[in-house]
Design an enzyme around this catalytic site. Structure first.
Site, PDB file in Angstrom:
ATOM      1  N   LYS A  28       0.708  -1.244  -0.087  1.00 31.04           N
ATOM      2  CA  LYS A  28      -0.005  -0.103   0.062  1.00 31.04           C
ATOM      3  C   LYS A  28       0.897   1.238   0.029  1.00 31.04           C
ATOM      4  O   LYS A  28       0.642   2.133  -0.737  1.00 31.04           O
ATOM      5  CB  LYS A  28      -0.820  -0.021   1.204  1.00 31.04           C
ATOM      6  CG  LYS A  28      -0.452  -0.091   2.595  1.00 31.04           C
ATOM      7  CD  LYS A  28      -1.340   0.085   3.523  1.00 31.04           C
ATOM      8  CE  LYS A  28      -0.886   0.010   4.998  1.00 31.04           C
ATOM      9  NZ  LYS A  28       0.004   1.342   5.429  1.00 31.04           N
ATOM     10  N   THR A  29       1.784   1.297   0.565  1.00 34.58           N
ATOM     11  CA  THR A  29       2.750   2.485   0.707  1.00 34.58           C
ATOM     12  C   THR A  29       3.563   2.594  -0.544  1.00 34.58           C
ATOM     13  O   THR A  29       3.584   3.892  -1.067  1.00 34.58           O
ATOM     14  CB  THR A  29       3.880   2.511   1.670  1.00 34.58           C
ATOM     15  OG1 THR A  29       3.524   2.104   3.054  1.00 34.58           O
ATOM     16  CG2 THR A  29       4.857   3.576   1.800  1.00 34.58           C
ATOM     17  N   ASP A 214      -3.977   7.262   4.430  1.00 32.35           N
ATOM     18  CA  ASP A 214      -3.318   5.944   4.694  1.00 32.35           C
ATOM     19  C   ASP A 214      -4.066   5.555   6.041  1.00 32.35           C
ATOM     20  O   ASP A 214      -4.454   6.256   6.766  1.00 32.35           O
ATOM     21  CB  ASP A 214      -1.900   5.963   4.973  1.00 32.35           C
ATOM     22  CG  ASP A 214      -1.170   4.761   5.056  1.00 32.35           C
ATOM     23  OD1 ASP A 214      -1.834   3.608   4.459  1.00 32.35           O
ATOM     24  OD2 ASP A 214      -0.001   4.622   5.389  1.00 32.35           O
ATOM     25  N   GLU A 215      -4.276   4.299   6.039  1.00 34.80           N
ATOM     26  CA  GLU A 215      -4.731   3.410   7.309  1.00 34.80           C
ATOM     27  C   GLU A 215      -6.178   4.025   7.500  1.00 34.80           C
ATOM     28  O   GLU A 215      -6.444   4.239   8.561  1.00 34.80           O
ATOM     29  CB  GLU A 215      -3.745   3.781   8.597  1.00 34.80           C
ATOM     30  CG  GLU A 215      -2.431   3.196   8.388  1.00 34.80           C
ATOM     31  CD  GLU A 215      -2.312   1.694   8.332  1.00 34.80           C
ATOM     32  OE1 GLU A 215      -3.214   0.916   8.411  1.00 34.80           O
ATOM     33  OE2 GLU A 215      -1.270   1.212   8.243  1.00 34.80           O
ATOM     34  N   GLN A 245      -7.754  -4.952   9.477  1.00 37.32           N
ATOM     35  CA  GLN A 245      -6.927  -4.542  10.420  1.00 37.32           C
ATOM     36  C   GLN A 245      -7.093  -3.390  11.283  1.00 37.32           C
ATOM     37  O   GLN A 245      -6.429  -2.713  11.618  1.00 37.32           O
ATOM     38  CB  GLN A 245      -5.194  -4.327   9.680  1.00 37.32           C
ATOM     39  CG  GLN A 245      -4.668  -5.269   8.842  1.00 37.32           C
ATOM     40  CD  GLN A 245      -3.381  -5.190   8.294  1.00 37.32           C
ATOM     41  OE1 GLN A 245      -2.487  -4.917   9.178  1.00 37.32           O
ATOM     42  NE2 GLN A 245      -3.621  -5.193   6.983  1.00 37.32           N
ATOM     43  N   ARG A 603       2.168 -10.574  10.301  1.00 37.47           N
ATOM     44  CA  ARG A 603       3.507  -9.916  10.628  1.00 37.47           C
ATOM     45  C   ARG A 603       4.566 -10.942  10.092  1.00 37.47           C
ATOM     46  O   ARG A 603       5.678 -10.568   9.899  1.00 37.47           O
ATOM     47  CB  ARG A 603       3.702  -9.601  12.028  1.00 37.47           C
ATOM     48  CG  ARG A 603       2.784  -8.745  12.753  1.00 37.47           C
ATOM     49  CD  ARG A 603       2.594  -7.148  11.850  1.00 37.47           C
ATOM     50  NE  ARG A 603       1.316  -7.508  10.845  1.00 37.47           N
ATOM     51  CZ  ARG A 603       1.046  -6.733   9.902  1.00 37.47           C
ATOM     52  NH1 ARG A 603       2.006  -6.048   9.584  1.00 37.47           N
ATOM     53  NH2 ARG A 603      -0.026  -6.769   9.490  1.00 37.47           N
TER      54      ARG A 603
END
Length: 666
Positions: A28-29, A214-215, A245, A603
């Site tokens: 995503k980044t 973002d997020e 998330q 993770r």
């Protein structure tokens, strides 16, 4: 930069509202960075008309660094890349003439808020920290719902609700008189201003021609309204998030904001990014299987083109110490046989209390580790003291800063004297600083005490003058003038703690000088902006970065692990009552605990371990534990459970209790 089909679509869709549903490890980044580059290089957007907003200063900083690899640094300087709160602060600063407070306002953090509540609450309440935190939470909740104290009073029914609403009123009044804002104000004030003032709204919508967030799944009510009011004319925005998330409901995050988008923006384009570049196929299969038990507005299914990977191990221990020993043994064994490092391992847990026995065992086994905790550089007493000096220089009405520094270092100004100043300030409707500078105060104090107060005021006035002339040296001047380091050495007995405190002071001084000077990515800042930035914790990550680069096993909560990745992950305490925790079970909030487990699983890159204790020590009692229900929502064909004699007995015992989980051991 290689991009997959979904990523290309996400980057090239620029006309209208866009939601990118980005699964864990889907890049995503990379997409946000590439979309900004695309907007500038191919779509005639100028950098100063683009805003990229995220939740952490670390993420904003990393975005600037990544953009600097592809864009001229001068362009990046003009771009808004910040947290929600920093953007809100920017709007407030620029539109201050339309607001009912002065430009030299200061900011309250949570500790300041609790101290204020102690001051204005009744005696029986001010000593109850749990209740104070509850009141603080309610004030935050009301602000984020845009409820005024009057509206809350009208809605109050029970005596406790009426009391809370009265405290809210007193709290807001204090902040207004002291020219102070809290964190929630930084979103609520600009949102209300933009809604009410069409001219200002048009100005900012022209300023921010394209918004990226973002997020997005972590937004609360006020942040969602903030996004809407910034974009409701052209609707040119890209929101990137993952409802699976969303793990911050306790601070107001609402995953349903994803659902509201479709309702408020009917033309919303939804792009799913499901290709995970992080984890093995087996780990992703486990994550997908687990999260499928949650209710979804939008479905997605992560996939990987990496190897299917190792079995997921379930380690069963007799108790917490045995659990920690098994983890340590596994790490030592793998590090001795393979070309792996300690830093390749992360141990994740639900609550900080779970780290205590882990630390004890890791120390005993000489395994280096770094423990990630939420303690902030800015929470150190010496940093709070010096920032309070700078706060009073910027805003004389900041009563909290005044009270903190009036006797730091000790000036022998007693509680009775401070009470007299406070009473005089209330009578004259002045701040404590203004009241202390009032010649009439001489009538209530003896000459010796009055002279002490006068000397303090003269000292601060000299600092104020210097701050205008030479802001870069003001902190050093304060430290030397009040002989702060000498005073610290006297009140702190341990030499190491003194050394650490002095190092912190020098770090703070260096940061302030650098921020005043500016660098290739950041414009020079004024002293008032620096203090606001520091109160917003912009520099915290720089204080912790070095530890994460060392060859150490990483210990952290599941919440703290979000956004990180590790070759090998241990998720400990997989027991009912721990994960999911008791509160979530009682409140029927299992879905968020499941999302938290999903975050932990995703993770892991290559190896994933779950650990479960048959018994746990809780408040001196040994309790029998059931394995977490989440272990039985995973594909059992991909798990390998321990096969020791103890485990065989344990599983037989637990099997009788776990019919509701349809437990099957491989």
């Amino acid at each position: 930069m290689t991009l997959n089909f979904a990523q290309k679509n996400a980057i090239k869709f620029i006309n209208g509202p866009c939601l990118i549903l980005a699964g864990a490890g889907s890049g995503k980044t990379k997409v946000i960075v590439n979309k900004i580059i695309y907007l500038i290089n191919y779509c005639q957007y100028t950098p100063d008309n683009i805003a990229a907003v995220t939740f952490t200063n670390k993420a904003a900083y990393e975005m600037r660094i990544r953009l600097s690899e592809y864009l001229d640094v001068a362009k990046i300087k003009n771009m808004i890349i910040s947290t929600f709160h920093s953007l809100g602060l920017k709007i407030i600063k620029q539109e201050i003439n339309s607001l009912k407070f002065n430009a030299n306002f200061t900011l309250f953090d949570e500790k300041d808020q609790i101290m204020l509540l102690k001051k204005i609450c009744d005696k029986q309440v001010k000593n109850d920290l749990k209740l104070l935190k509850k009141i603080n939470f309610m004030i935050s909740y009301w602000k984020n719902k845009f409820f005024t104290p009057l509206e809350v009073k009208l809605l109050a029914k029970s005596n406790s609700e009426k009391y809370f609403s009265d405290i809210y009123d007193k709290y807001n009044t204090y902040l207004y008189k002291s020219n102070i804002l809290d964190f929630d104000d930084l979103i609520c004030i600009p949102t209300i201003l933009l809604k009410k003032n069409k001219e200002i709204k048009n100005r900012w919508q022209n300023k921010i021609s394209y918004l990226l967030v973002d997020e997005y799944q972590d937004t609360n009510n006020s942040q969602y309204e903030f996004i809407k009011v910034l974009t409701d004319i052209n609707s040119n925005f890209t929101l990137v998030g993952d409802d699976d998330q969303s793990i911050y409901s306790w601070r107001g995050a609402n995953p349903k904001n994803i659902f509201l988008l479709k309702k408020d923006f009917p033309d919303l384009k939804i792009i799913k990014m499901e290709h995970n570049y992080r984890s093995s196929g087996r780990i992703l299969k486990a994550a997908n299987s687990l999260i499928s038990n949650n209710i979804h507005f939008l479905q997605k299914n992560l996939f990987s083109q990496l190897q299917y990977g190792n079995f997921i191990k379930v380690i069963i221990a007799e108790n917490e110490e045995n659990e920690a020993k098994k983890i340590a043994k596994k790490i030592l064994l793998q590090c001795s046989k393979k070309s792996v490092k300690y830093q390749d391992y992360a141990i994740l847990y639900r609550g900080n209390y779970q780290s205590r026995i882990l630390e004890k065992v890791l120390i005993k086994e000489n395994i280096p580790y770094n423990i990630s905790k939420n303690s902030s550089f800015f929470s150190h007493p010496e940093i709070k003291d010096l920032l309070s000096y700078l706060r009073i220089i910027i805003n004389k009405n900041d009563n909290s800063a005044f009270m903190r520094i009036i006797n730091v270092p000790s000036r022998k100004i007693g509680i009775i004297t401070l009470k007299k100043i406070e009473n005089w300030a209330n009578k004259k409707n002045k701040s404590l600083y203004e009241a202390s500078n009032d010649i009439e105060l001489k009538n209530f104090l003896n000459k010796k005490t009055f002279d002490k107060i006068k000397n303090f005021i003269l000292l601060i006035e000299s600092f104020i003058k210097l701050s205008f002339l030479k802001p870069s040296i003001i902190l050093d001047k304060i430290i030397n003038e009040i002989e702060y380091e000498t005073w610290l050495s006297k009140i702190i007995k341990e030499p190491k703690k003194v050394k650490d405190s002095i190092n912190n002071i020098h770090t703070l001084s260096t940061w302030i000088k650098n921020m005043i000077k500016g660098d290739e990515l950041e414009k020079p800042m004024s002293l008032s902006k620096i203090i606001a930035r520091m109160t917003l914790r912009d520099m915290v990550e720089q204080n912790t970065k070095k530890d994460s680069e060392k060859n150490q096993v990483q210990l952290m909560t599941l919440h703290a692990s979000k956004g990180l990745e590790f070759p090998s992950v241990f998720m400990i305490g997989m027991c009912e009552g721990v994960l999911p925790n008791h509160k979530s079970i009682n409140d029927n909030n299992i879905e968020e605990e499941r999302r938290l487990t999903y975050v932990g699983i995703t993770r892991a890159q290559k190896q994933l371990f779950f650990t479960y204790c048959s018994t746990r020590n809780q408040y001196g009692q040994i309790l029998d534990m059931l394995p977490s229900r989440f272990l039985f929502e995973l594909p059992q064909e991909d798990l390998k459970w321990d096969k020791s004699i103890f485990v065989e007995k344990s599983l037989k015992k637990e099997n009788k209790k776990l019919k509701i989980f349809n437990f099957k051991k491989n």
